[in-house]
Scaffold this motif. Structure first.
Motif, PDB file in Angstrom:
ATOM      1  N   LYS A 259       0.786  -1.211   0.000  1.00 45.53           N
ATOM      2  CA  LYS A 259       0.000   0.000   0.000  1.00 45.53           C
ATOM      3  C   LYS A 259       0.823   1.268   0.000  1.00 45.53           C
ATOM      4  O   LYS A 259       0.346   2.340   0.307  1.00 45.53           O
ATOM      5  CB  LYS A 259      -0.965  -0.004   1.189  1.00 45.53           C
ATOM      6  N   HIS A 260       2.100   1.115  -0.298  1.00 45.94           N
ATOM      7  CA  HIS A 260       2.818   2.375  -0.431  1.00 45.94           C
ATOM      8  C   HIS A 260       2.784   2.797  -1.890  1.00 45.94           C
ATOM      9  O   HIS A 260       2.469   2.026  -2.784  1.00 45.94           O
ATOM     10  CB  HIS A 260       4.226   2.307   0.156  1.00 45.94           C
ATOM     11  N   LEU A 261       3.036   4.051  -2.105  1.00 48.35           N
ATOM     12  CA  LEU A 261       3.015   4.591  -3.462  1.00 48.35           C
ATOM     13  C   LEU A 261       4.197   4.019  -4.228  1.00 48.35           C
ATOM     14  O   LEU A 261       4.847   3.086  -3.776  1.00 48.35           O
ATOM     15  CB  LEU A 261       3.091   6.117  -3.391  1.00 48.35           C
ATOM     16  N   SER A 262       4.472   4.542  -5.367  1.00 52.17           N
ATOM     17  CA  SER A 262       5.632   4.058  -6.089  1.00 52.17           C
ATOM     18  C   SER A 262       6.212   5.188  -6.901  1.00 52.17           C
ATOM     19  O   SER A 262       5.577   6.206  -7.134  1.00 52.17           O
ATOM     20  CB  SER A 262       5.247   2.923  -7.019  1.00 52.17           C
ATOM     21  N   ASP A 263       7.448   4.995  -7.308  1.00 53.25           N
ATOM     22  CA  ASP A 263       8.145   6.007  -8.078  1.00 53.25           C
ATOM     23  C   ASP A 263       7.810   5.837  -9.566  1.00 53.25           C
ATOM     24  O   ASP A 263       8.690   5.661 -10.388  1.00 53.25           O
ATOM     25  CB  ASP A 263       9.653   5.869  -7.833  1.00 53.25           C
TER      26      ASP A 263
ATOM     27  N   ILE B 283       5.091   9.915 -11.414  1.00 51.80           N
ATOM     28  CA  ILE B 283       4.744  10.780 -10.290  1.00 51.80           C
ATOM     29  C   ILE B 283       4.076  12.067 -10.771  1.00 51.80           C
ATOM     30  O   ILE B 283       3.233  12.614 -10.098  1.00 51.80           O
ATOM     31  CB  ILE B 283       5.966  11.124  -9.380  1.00 51.80           C
ATOM     32  N   TRP B 284       4.481  12.514 -11.940  1.00 51.55           N
ATOM     33  CA  TRP B 284       3.907  13.756 -12.478  1.00 51.55           C
ATOM     34  C   TRP B 284       2.539  13.502 -13.101  1.00 51.55           C
ATOM     35  O   TRP B 284       1.594  14.270 -12.944  1.00 51.55           O
ATOM     36  CB  TRP B 284       4.868  14.325 -13.540  1.00 51.55           C
TER      37      TRP B 284
ATOM     38  N   SER C 154       0.302  11.104 -12.582  1.00 45.12           N
ATOM     39  CA  SER C 154      -0.744  10.343 -11.887  1.00 45.12           C
ATOM     40  C   SER C 154      -1.531  11.147 -10.853  1.00 45.12           C
ATOM     41  O   SER C 154      -2.295  10.572 -10.089  1.00 45.12           O
ATOM     42  CB  SER C 154      -0.118   9.134 -11.202  1.00 45.12           C
ATOM     43  N   ILE C 155      -1.356  12.468 -10.830  1.00 41.63           N
ATOM     44  CA  ILE C 155      -1.978  13.216  -9.728  1.00 41.63           C
ATOM     45  C   ILE C 155      -3.496  13.186  -9.755  1.00 41.63           C
ATOM     46  O   ILE C 155      -4.136  13.404  -8.747  1.00 41.63           O
ATOM     47  CB  ILE C 155      -1.464  14.674  -9.621  1.00 41.63           C
TER      48      ILE C 155
ATOM     49  N   SER D   3      -5.131  10.453 -11.049  1.00 42.64           N
ATOM     50  CA  SER D   3      -5.514   9.049 -11.248  1.00 42.64           C
ATOM     51  C   SER D   3      -6.267   8.501 -10.049  1.00 42.64           C
ATOM     52  O   SER D   3      -6.000   8.867  -8.912  1.00 42.64           O
ATOM     53  CB  SER D   3      -4.269   8.181 -11.455  1.00 42.64           C
ATOM     54  N   GLU D   4      -7.185   7.606 -10.322  1.00 41.07           N
ATOM     55  CA  GLU D   4      -7.829   6.865  -9.236  1.00 41.07           C
ATOM     56  C   GLU D   4      -6.879   5.738  -8.845  1.00 41.07           C
ATOM     57  O   GLU D   4      -6.331   5.048  -9.697  1.00 41.07           O
ATOM     58  CB  GLU D   4      -9.155   6.259  -9.709  1.00 41.07           C
ATOM     59  N   TYR D   5      -6.723   5.538  -7.555  1.00 41.53           N
ATOM     60  CA  TYR D   5      -5.752   4.559  -7.092  1.00 41.53           C
ATOM     61  C   TYR D   5      -6.450   3.304  -6.579  1.00 41.53           C
ATOM     62  O   TYR D   5      -7.404   3.404  -5.823  1.00 41.53           O
ATOM     63  CB  TYR D   5      -4.925   5.172  -5.968  1.00 41.53           C
TER      64      TYR D   5
ATOM     65  N   PHE E 110      -5.479  -0.162  -4.572  1.00 39.85           N
ATOM     66  CA  PHE E 110      -4.579  -1.109  -3.939  1.00 39.85           C
ATOM     67  C   PHE E 110      -5.312  -2.431  -3.917  1.00 39.85           C
ATOM     68  O   PHE E 110      -6.482  -2.485  -3.531  1.00 39.85           O
ATOM     69  CB  PHE E 110      -4.292  -0.684  -2.496  1.00 39.85           C
TER      70      PHE E 110
ATOM     71  N   LYS F 298     -10.431   8.668  -3.410  1.00 42.65           N
ATOM     72  CA  LYS F 298      -9.367   7.699  -3.602  1.00 42.65           C
ATOM     73  C   LYS F 298      -8.431   8.025  -4.744  1.00 42.65           C
ATOM     74  O   LYS F 298      -7.702   7.185  -5.232  1.00 42.65           O
ATOM     75  CB  LYS F 298      -9.971   6.305  -3.791  1.00 42.65           C
ATOM     76  N   HIS F 299      -8.525   9.263  -5.222  1.00 45.00           N
ATOM     77  CA  HIS F 299      -7.505   9.571  -6.220  1.00 45.00           C
ATOM     78  C   HIS F 299      -6.314  10.198  -5.509  1.00 45.00           C
ATOM     79  O   HIS F 299      -6.386  10.628  -4.359  1.00 45.00           O
ATOM     80  CB  HIS F 299      -8.057  10.422  -7.372  1.00 45.00           C
TER      81      HIS F 299
ATOM     82  N   ILE G  41       7.134   9.009  -2.692  1.00 42.58           N
ATOM     83  CA  ILE G  41       7.157   7.721  -3.413  1.00 42.58           C
ATOM     84  C   ILE G  41       7.325   6.504  -2.493  1.00 42.58           C
ATOM     85  O   ILE G  41       6.981   5.409  -2.871  1.00 42.58           O
ATOM     86  CB  ILE G  41       8.220   7.698  -4.535  1.00 42.58           C
TER      87      ILE G  41
ATOM     88  N   SER H 112       6.056   6.612   0.682  1.00 44.86           N
ATOM     89  CA  SER H 112       5.095   6.770   1.775  1.00 44.86           C
ATOM     90  C   SER H 112       4.040   5.669   1.759  1.00 44.86           C
ATOM     91  O   SER H 112       3.650   5.193   0.706  1.00 44.86           O
ATOM     92  CB  SER H 112       4.377   8.118   1.640  1.00 44.86           C
TER      93      SER H 112
END
Lengths: 219, 219
Positions: free
Chosen positions: A173-177, A180-181, A183-184, A186-188, A190, B173-174, B184, B186
Motif C-alpha cells: 500500500k505504499h506509493l511508487s516512483d 509521479i507527475w 498520476s496526480i 488518477s484513481e488509485y 490497492f 481515492k484519487h 514515493i 510513503s
C-alpha cells in the motif's frame, strides 16, 4: 475456472460494458513477479484482459530491488531482453515501447489497437530529472528562456505522455516512483491480491469500482 | 464522547505506544473542509492528536478548487491569512511554515517540539517546476554544470525537505498533487471518513495499521 466463476465473470463483463471504460491503466509490479516461472504468462493474460474489457493503453512499471549495482543492471538487462522477445511475438496490432533503467528507449513497435509502455526500473524521479536536463540543453542553445520555464515544459518532455485514469498497485500500500507527475488525478487501487494470483475477475472488479467512483463523482 | 469510546481510545493509545510512531504525516484536505463552520477547530484537534500520539511533523495540503482565477486567489489569500492568525495563537513550541499559491513563504515560526507545513494550493508540479527554475538560475550564473544535474539537485530545492512516512487522504481515492517527489515511499491511507467527521480514534487506527504494515514488512 469453475462454471460459477465463469458465469459471474460474464455477468460482470456485461455490467461494466454499460459505462465508460478507463482508457489508460497503470500497473506496478516487481521484478520477482516477472522472474518467477509463470511471470510472463501472467503478463500476457493481463494484456489480453485489458483488451477484452476495452482498455486502450497500459503502462507498466517493473520495480527493481535496490541491490548491488552490477547485479541490478544485469537483472534489468535480462528483463528488458525477455520483454522485447515476448512483445515481438504479440499480435501485430499491439504497439509497445520498452524503456530501460535510464529512460533510453530499448525497443518499440507501432500498433493500432492497443499500446503498452513498459518501464524497467526507470521511475518518475529519473523521468523528471531527464526532462530537466533536456530543458537545460534547450536553454543553452538559446531555444527557451530560463525565465519562461513552465509546468508545460517539463510535461512535454516526460517519457510517458498520457495520464493514467486508473492506477493498480498489487500487494502493498505504499506509493511508487512511477509516473509521479502524470498520476496526480488518477484513481488509485490497492489490491491485496498479489500479482501472481490475480485473475481476470479482479481486473473486472477494479474497473467496476472505478466506474462507481466516476458516477458518484458526477453527482 | 461515550465512556466506551474513551476506554477503547485509551486501549489503542497503549497499543500504538509499543511500536515506532510515524514521524512525518501528510494530509490532504480541500478548501471547503476548512471554510465550513468548524474547519479550523478540526485542524486544531488534528494537530493536538498528532502531538499526543508522538508524531513530530505534519504537512498539510489544502487543495483549492480550480475556479475562476480572481476568485481562486481571493480564497487562497483569505485561507492563508486565517491560517497565519490561527497558528500565531498556537503554543510557542509549535513551529510552522505556510506556503501560498506560488510557493512563496507567507509566514513562519520556529518551534522545538512539533513542525507544521501548510501548502495552500501549491502542489507538487509547481514545486518541482520552481526547483527547475532555481536550477536554471544557478546554471546561468555558472554555479552548476548542466551536464551534471542529478535528482539530488531537484530534491535539495523542493519546498518540503522531509519525506512523509504516512499519507492520509480523506474522502476520495484519487492521488493528489502534493509532495509528488517526496511521497514515493510513503504508506498511503485512504479513509472513507470525510475530514469533518474525523476523530482521534481514526488517527490512532491509521497509526496502528501503519505499524502493522511496517512489522509485516520486516518479516
Amino acid at each position: 475456472m469453475s462454471f460459477v466463476t465463469s458465469l459471474y465473470e460474464k455477468h460482470l463483463m456485461q455490467q461494466i460494458s454499460k459505462y465508460p471504460i478507463p482508457e489508460h491503466v497503470s500497473l506496478v509490479i516487481s521484478e520477482t513477479d516477472l522472474l518467477y516461472a509463470d511471470g510472463f504468462r501472467k503478463l500476457k493474460d493481463y494484456v489480453t484482459w485489458c483488451r477484452q474489457t476495452g482498455i486502450k493503453m497500459t503502462s507498466i512499471y517493473i520495480e527493481v530491488l535496490d541491490t548491488e549495482e552490477t547485479l541490478k543492471s544485469q537483472i534489468i538487462e535480462k528483463l528488458t531482453s525477455k520483454l522485447t522477445e515476448y512483445l515481438t511475438k504479440a499480435p501485430g496490432t499491439i504497439g509497445y515501447q520498452i524503456f530501460g533503467e535510464n529512460g533510453e528507449l530499448q525497443s518499440e513497435r507501432k500498433g493500432k489497437d492497443f499500446q503498452i509502455y513498459i518501464s524497467v526500473g526507470f521511475g518518475g524521479r529519473k523521468e523528471v530529472t531527464k526532462a530537466v536536463r533536456d530543458i537545460l540543453e534547450k536553454v543553452k542553445e538559446g531555444k527557451i528562456k530560463a525565465s519562461e520555464i513552465s509546468e508545460k515544459d517539463i510535461e512535454s518532455r516526460l517519457t510517458v505522455k498520457h495520464e493514467p485514469d486508473l492506477f493498480i498497485r498489487s500487494g502493498g500500500k505504499h506509493l511508487s516512483d512511477f509516473l509521479i507527475w502524470q498520476s496526480i488525478y488518477s484513481e488509485y487501487y490497492f489490491t491485496d491480491v498479489d500479482w501472481r494470483s490475480i485473475r481476470k475477475l479482479d481486473i473486472i472488479r477494479i474497473i467496476r469500482d472505478f466506474q462507481k467512483r466516476q458516477r458518484r463523482f458526477g453527482k
